[in-house]
Scaffold this active site. Structure first.
Site, PDB file in Angstrom:
ATOM      1  CE  LYS A  22      52.179  23.770  -1.527  1.00 34.81           C
ATOM      2  NZ  LYS A  22      51.006  24.576  -1.181  1.00 34.81           N
ATOM      3  CG  ASN A  23      51.109  23.515   2.386  1.00 38.59           C
ATOM      4  OD1 ASN A  23      51.304  24.300   1.460  1.00 38.59           O
ATOM      5  ND2 ASN A  23      50.231  22.534   2.317  1.00 38.59           N
ATOM      6  CB  CYS A 116      40.704  27.742  -4.748  1.00 39.93           C
ATOM      7  SG  CYS A 116      41.793  26.327  -4.648  1.00 39.93           S
ATOM      8  NE  ARG A 121      41.771  26.935  -0.134  1.00 39.14           N
ATOM      9  CZ  ARG A 121      43.060  26.682  -0.412  1.00 39.14           C
ATOM     10  NH1 ARG A 121      43.437  26.522  -1.666  1.00 39.14           N
ATOM     11  NH2 ARG A 121      43.947  26.605   0.546  1.00 39.14           N
ATOM     12  CG  ASP A 124      34.536  32.811   7.331  1.00 36.37           C
ATOM     13  OD1 ASP A 124      33.727  32.247   8.076  1.00 36.37           O
ATOM     14  OD2 ASP A 124      35.370  32.184   6.625  1.00 36.37           O
ATOM     15  CG  LEU A 125      37.119  30.607   9.959  1.00 38.63           C
ATOM     16  CD1 LEU A 125      37.604  29.162   9.889  1.00 38.63           C
ATOM     17  CD2 LEU A 125      36.128  30.805  11.099  1.00 38.63           C
ATOM     18  CG  ASP A 307      46.834  19.295   1.264  1.00 34.86           C
ATOM     19  OD1 ASP A 307      47.573  20.054   1.919  1.00 34.86           O
ATOM     20  OD2 ASP A 307      45.721  19.643   0.829  1.00 34.86           O
ATOM     21  NE  ARG A 399      50.686  26.971  -7.071  1.00 36.32           N
ATOM     22  CZ  ARG A 399      49.715  27.826  -6.802  1.00 36.32           C
ATOM     23  NH1 ARG A 399      48.634  27.813  -7.544  1.00 36.32           N
ATOM     24  NH2 ARG A 399      49.801  28.631  -5.780  1.00 36.32           N
TER      25      ARG A 399
HETATM   26  C1  EPZ Z   1      46.180  24.997   4.112  1.00 37.54           C
HETATM   27  O1  EPZ Z   1      45.266  25.843   3.403  1.00 37.54           O
HETATM   28  C2  EPZ Z   1      47.085  24.369   3.045  1.00 37.54           C
HETATM   29  N1  EPZ Z   1      47.761  25.427   2.313  1.00 37.54           N
HETATM   30  C3  EPZ Z   1      46.237  23.540   2.079  1.00 37.54           C
HETATM   31  O2  EPZ Z   1      47.139  22.860   1.192  1.00 37.54           O
HETATM   32  C4  EPZ Z   1      45.489  22.470   2.859  1.00 37.54           C
HETATM   33  O3  EPZ Z   1      44.627  21.786   1.991  1.00 37.54           O
HETATM   34  C5  EPZ Z   1      44.648  23.131   3.980  1.00 37.54           C
HETATM   35  O4  EPZ Z   1      45.482  23.953   4.820  1.00 37.54           O
HETATM   36  C6  EPZ Z   1      43.977  22.105   4.869  1.00 37.54           C
HETATM   37  O5  EPZ Z   1      44.898  21.241   5.421  1.00 37.54           O
HETATM   38  C7  EPZ Z   1      48.844  26.015   2.886  1.00 37.54           C
HETATM   39  O6  EPZ Z   1      49.246  25.722   3.992  1.00 37.54           O
HETATM   40  C8  EPZ Z   1      49.532  27.057   2.078  1.00 37.54           C
HETATM   41  P1  EPZ Z   1      42.239  26.061   5.934  1.00 37.54           P
HETATM   42  P2  EPZ Z   1      44.331  26.878   4.189  1.00 37.54           P
HETATM   43  O7  EPZ Z   1      42.092  27.502   6.234  1.00 37.54           O
HETATM   44  O8  EPZ Z   1      45.006  27.365   5.404  1.00 37.54           O
HETATM   45  C9  EPZ Z   1      37.533  26.611   5.647  1.00 37.54           C
HETATM   46  C10 EPZ Z   1      48.028  22.110  -0.860  1.00 37.54           C
HETATM   47  O9  EPZ Z   1      47.587  21.268  -1.662  1.00 37.54           O
HETATM   48  N2  EPZ Z   1      37.803  28.024   5.982  1.00 37.54           N
HETATM   49  O10 EPZ Z   1      42.807  25.185   6.984  1.00 37.54           O
HETATM   50  O11 EPZ Z   1      43.844  27.854   3.187  1.00 37.54           O
HETATM   51  C11 EPZ Z   1      38.093  26.267   4.262  1.00 37.54           C
HETATM   52  O12 EPZ Z   1      37.221  26.657   3.237  1.00 37.54           O
HETATM   53  C12 EPZ Z   1      47.071  23.142  -0.224  1.00 37.54           C
HETATM   54  O13 EPZ Z   1      49.204  22.183  -0.508  1.00 37.54           O
HETATM   55  C13 EPZ Z   1      36.732  28.874   6.203  1.00 37.54           C
HETATM   56  O14 EPZ Z   1      35.566  28.475   6.119  1.00 37.54           O
HETATM   57  O15 EPZ Z   1      43.122  25.903   4.609  1.00 37.54           O
HETATM   58  C14 EPZ Z   1      38.292  24.764   4.382  1.00 37.54           C
HETATM   59  O16 EPZ Z   1      37.060  24.138   4.144  1.00 37.54           O
HETATM   60  C15 EPZ Z   1      45.697  23.090  -0.808  1.00 37.54           C
HETATM   61  N3  EPZ Z   1      37.003  30.171   6.497  1.00 37.54           N
HETATM   62  C16 EPZ Z   1      38.689  24.598   5.859  1.00 37.54           C
HETATM   63  O17 EPZ Z   1      38.246  25.767   6.546  1.00 37.54           O
HETATM   64  C17 EPZ Z   1      38.294  30.662   6.604  1.00 37.54           C
HETATM   65  O18 EPZ Z   1      38.488  31.857   6.876  1.00 37.54           O
HETATM   66  C18 EPZ Z   1      40.190  24.431   6.087  1.00 37.54           C
HETATM   67  O19 EPZ Z   1      40.841  25.493   5.426  1.00 37.54           O
HETATM   68  C19 EPZ Z   1      39.367  29.768   6.395  1.00 37.54           C
HETATM   69  C20 EPZ Z   1      39.106  28.444   6.073  1.00 37.54           C
END
Ligand code: EPZ
Length: 435
Positions: A22-23, A116, A121, A124-125, A307, A399
Site C-alpha cells: 500500500k505504502n 491522526c 503528523r 513542515d518537512l 508499522d 485500508r
Molecule cells: C509513512 O508516513 C507511512 N505512510 C506510514 O505508514 C509510516 O508509519 C511512516 O511513513 C513511517 O514509516 C505511507 O507511506 C502512506 P513520515 P509518512 O513523514 O510519510 C515526522 C501505515 O500504517 N514528520 O516518514 O506520513 C512525523 O510526524 C502508515 O501504513 C515531521 O515532523 O511518515 C513522524 O514522527 C501509518 N514533519 C516522522 O517524521 C514532516 O513534515 C516520520 O514521518 C513529516 C514528518
C-alpha cells in the site's frame, strides 16, 4: 460497519501470499501525474486507500481504469492542480500529490491533511523541501498553496527530529525529477517504498543517483513518459503474518516477499528465538519456537518499522518475561495498549516505551480498533486468546490489508466478518445467560 468475530487458540498452518505494498502503490499513483502519458501499475493491493487515490486522480481529470483487482491504467492527459477536501481528508497519503503537481503544472492547491490518532503528523518537512527547490508555499484556509514558477535544482536537507520523512522524501524526489538543474536530497528516507518510486521514475526517464541511500542526486529533465510498473510486495503485511505465526505457534510459509525489505525486523525475530528459514522469496516459520523477551526501538528503515510496533506489542504480551518496546517515530503511537489490557495483557506505558510483562494466554473480549496497525494487532491477539474476541471498526484494517480474513481462514484461523449488530446481539444473549 463490519466487525470481526475471532475464536482463538488455533495454530496457523499452510501458505499465504503477500499482496503489493500500500505504502508504495499510493506514491506511485501520484507519480503517474508527472507525465501526460499512460502508466500501468500491477500488483496493486485491492484496498480502500487505493480506491480513494483513484477517486482523487479522477476528480483531478485523469482517466483512471481498473484493469483487474490488482492492476490499474492511469492516463492523466489533462489535470487540474487541485484536489477535493472531501477525499483528501480521508487519506494523509494524498499529500504526495504536491510534488508531481508542482513539477508538472508549476502550481498546486491541496488541502492539508487533518489530525491522526497515531500522533502529531506535521508537514513542515514537505514544505521545507518544496521551498528548498524554489517553490513559494503558503498555508491558508487549511490549504497548501504552492507556486512553482521559479523552481530550480538545489541541495537540500530533508531530515527531521524523528529522522527522515517517507512521503516528504517522495514529494521532494517527484518535484526534483522535472526541476531544471541538479538537486541533492540529503537525509532522504531510504524505505523500500522510496526505492520502488525511484525505480519507476527512472523507467519514466528520470535521472536519479544514490537510489536506496540517504543521499539522492537528481538531474532534472524536461519531460517524462509513461511506463508499466509492478509494485513491490508489502513488507508490513509479511511482518504481520510472521508475528501471527509466532503468536499462534504456527507452521506457515509466507510467499512473495523480499528479504532485503524486512531490514532489522528479521534479525529481531531471530534473536527473540523464533525459528524460521529464508528461501528465495519465502519465509518458512516452524512451530517449535521458544520465544525470549523482546527489546525493540522503532526507527526509519532499515530500523524496526513503526508499522509493526503494535503487532510486536501483541507478541510481547504473550512472551514470558519483561519486554520493552520503544516508539521513536511516533512517540505516542500506543492506542492499541488499552485494548490489549482488556484482553488481560500486562502493559505499562513509560513515556514512549511500553513495558510488557508477558502472560501465558490472553482472554477474548470485545475490543475497538483505532487505526490500521492497531486493528491488525488486536486481531493477532484474538487469534492467540482463549474464547471469542470481537474487533470493532474493521474499516481501519480494510485500508491496508487485502483479504485479511480470507487469508487467515486459509491458514486455519477462525475469523468471521459480521455486521456490527451481531456484537450487541451476542452481548445481550450472554447477559441473558448470566441473569
Ligand atoms: C509513512 O508516513 C507511512 N505512510 C506510514 O505508514 C509510516 O508509519 C511512516 O511513513 C513511517 O514509516 C505511507 O507511506 C502512506 P513520515 P509518512 O513523514 O510519510 C515526522 C501505515 O500504517 N514528520 O516518514 O506520513 C512525523 O510526524 C502508515 O501504513 C515531521 O515532523 O511518515 C513522524 O514522527 C501509518 N514533519 C516522522 O517524521 C514532516 O513534515 C516520520 O514521518 C513529516 C514528518
Amino acid at each position: 460497519m463490519d466487525i470481526f468475530r475471532i475464536c482463538g487458540g488455533l495454530a496457523l498452518r499452510g501458505e499465504v501470499k503477500v499482496s503489493g505494498s500500500k505504502n508504495s502503490a499510493l506514491p506511485l499513483f501520484a507519480a503517474s501525474l508527472l507525465t501526460d502519458d499512460e502508466t500501468i501499475l500491477e500488483n496493486v493491493p485491492d484496498l480502500s486507500d487505493i480506491n480513494f487515490m483513484a477517486e482523487i486522480l479522477t476528480e483531478m481529470g485523469a482517466e483512471v481504469y481498473r484493469i483487474d483487482s490488482n492492476s490499474w491504467k492511469i492516463r492523466p492527459t489533462s489535470i487540474v492542480p487541485y484536489a477535493p477536501y472531501e477525499l483528501v481528508r480521508k487519506m494523509r497519503a494524498s499529500i504526495c500529490l504536491l510534488g508531481p503537481l508542482v513539477a508538472r503544472l508549476k502550481k498546486a492547491e491541496i488541502p492539508m491533511p487533518g489530525g491522526c490518532v497515531i500522533g502529531n503528523r506535521p508537514i513542515d518537512l514537505h514544505v521545507r523541501a518544496l521551498q528548498g527547490l524554489g517553490a513559494d508555499v503558503q498555508l491558508s484556509g487549511g490549504i497548501v498553496k504552492v507556486d512553482g514558477k521559479n523552481i530550480f535544482g538545489n541541495s537540500i536537507f530533508i531530515g527531521g527530529r524523528h529522522g527522515s520523512t517517507v512521503t516528504g522524501t517522495a514529494n521532494a524526489i517527484m518535484l526534483a525529477v522535472l526541476t531544471p538543474g541538479h538537486s541533492v536530497l540529503e537525509g532522504s528516507a531510504c524505505e523500500p517504498e522510496i526505492t520502488d518510486l525511484c525505480n519507476m521514475l527512472v523507467k519514466m526517464g528520470a535521472k536519479i543517483e544514490g537510489i536506496g541511500s540517504h543521499l539522492l542526486k537528481i538531474e532534472g529533465v524536461n519531460k517524462l513518459h509513461g511506463c508499466r510498473h509492478t509494485v513491490i510486495p508489502d513488507r508490513i503485511e509479511a511482518g504481520t503474518y510472521m508475528i501471527a505465526g509466532a503468536m499462534t505457534g504456527g507452521d506457515l510459509t509466507i510467499n512473495g516477499i523480499e528479504h532485503a525489505h524486512m531490514g532489522s525486523f528479521l534479525d529481531l525475530l531471530k534473536s527473540s528465538g523464533l525459528n524460521f528459514t529464508l528461501n528465495e522469496n519465502k519465509i518458512q516459520i516452524n512451530d517449535n519456537s521458544t520465544l525470549n523477551p523482546l527489546e525493540v526501538v522503532t526507527l526509519p528503515f532499515p530500523g524496526f518499522p513503526t508499522d509493526l510496533q503494535a503487532q510486536i506489542c501483541a507478541l510481547a504480551s504473550v512472551t514470558p518475561g519483561l519486554s520493552v518496546i520503544t516508539e521513536r517515530v511516533y512517540p505516542s503511537r500506543f492506542m492499541h495498549v488499552p485494548e490489549l489490557l482488556r484482553m488481560g495483557a500486562h502493559i505499562s506505558l513509560e513515556g514512549s516505551s511500553a513495558i510488557i510483562r508477558g502472560s501465558q494466554k490472553l482472554t477474548g473480549a470485545p475490543v475497538m480498533a483505532s487505526d490500521l496497525r492497531a486493528s491488525a494487532a488486536l486481531i493477532l491477539a484474538g487469534l492467540e486468546a482463549t474464547g471469542e474476541t470481537w474487533v470493532q471498526r474493521i474499516y481501519h484494517l480494510d485500508r491496508g490489508y487485502e483479504n485479511f480474513e480470507q487469508k487467515l481462514t486459509q491458514l486455519g484461523a477462525y475469523v468471521e466478518r459480521l455486521p456490527e449488530s451481531e456484537l450487541s446481539k451476542s452481548i445481550s444473549s450472554s447477559n441473558n445467560l448470566i441473569n
